[in-house]
Motif scaffolding. Sequence first.
Motif: not given
Length: 150
Positions: A118-132
């Motif tokens: 997926m073109a966006w896969f290399p940027t997943v580490h930049t996503l906001r972290d959220e805990r359940i």
Amino acid sequence: MTSHGDTLSGGCQCGAVRYQSEGPFDDPELCHCRMCQKAHGAPAVTWASVPVAALHWTRGQIAEFQSSKHASRGFCNQCGTPLTFRRHNSGSIDIALATLDHPERFAPTHQSGVEARMAWFPTVHTLRDERIEGVPVSNQHPDHDTDSWP
């Protein structure tokens, strides 16, 4: 990679299928191929190979789908959890690492199927972290062997 004698266990989400392996688990990879994406409903899947003779089904049996001319994918026929990838005429079988009771023991050493990444896969580490928050109600089998389930 695990050494011989390390017994690892895992299974499907509902607990109808459980396995153990004494390894060795070799060549952990992150696969981006389109067949893995569709089979798991995920952008990528982690796998490791184990000798067929070292893998033992301790509860239930997998169902298989021949996903290509050369390979079959094993899954739980109760809950649908994808568990294995087996190349025909091979002495090894790939285990979906997230189905292990302790998948954190294995980090991929390489990526395959990158043409479908997926073109966006290399940027997943930049996503906001959220805990359940709180403990979600789950019918999922625990991450360890049980005498019976449920």
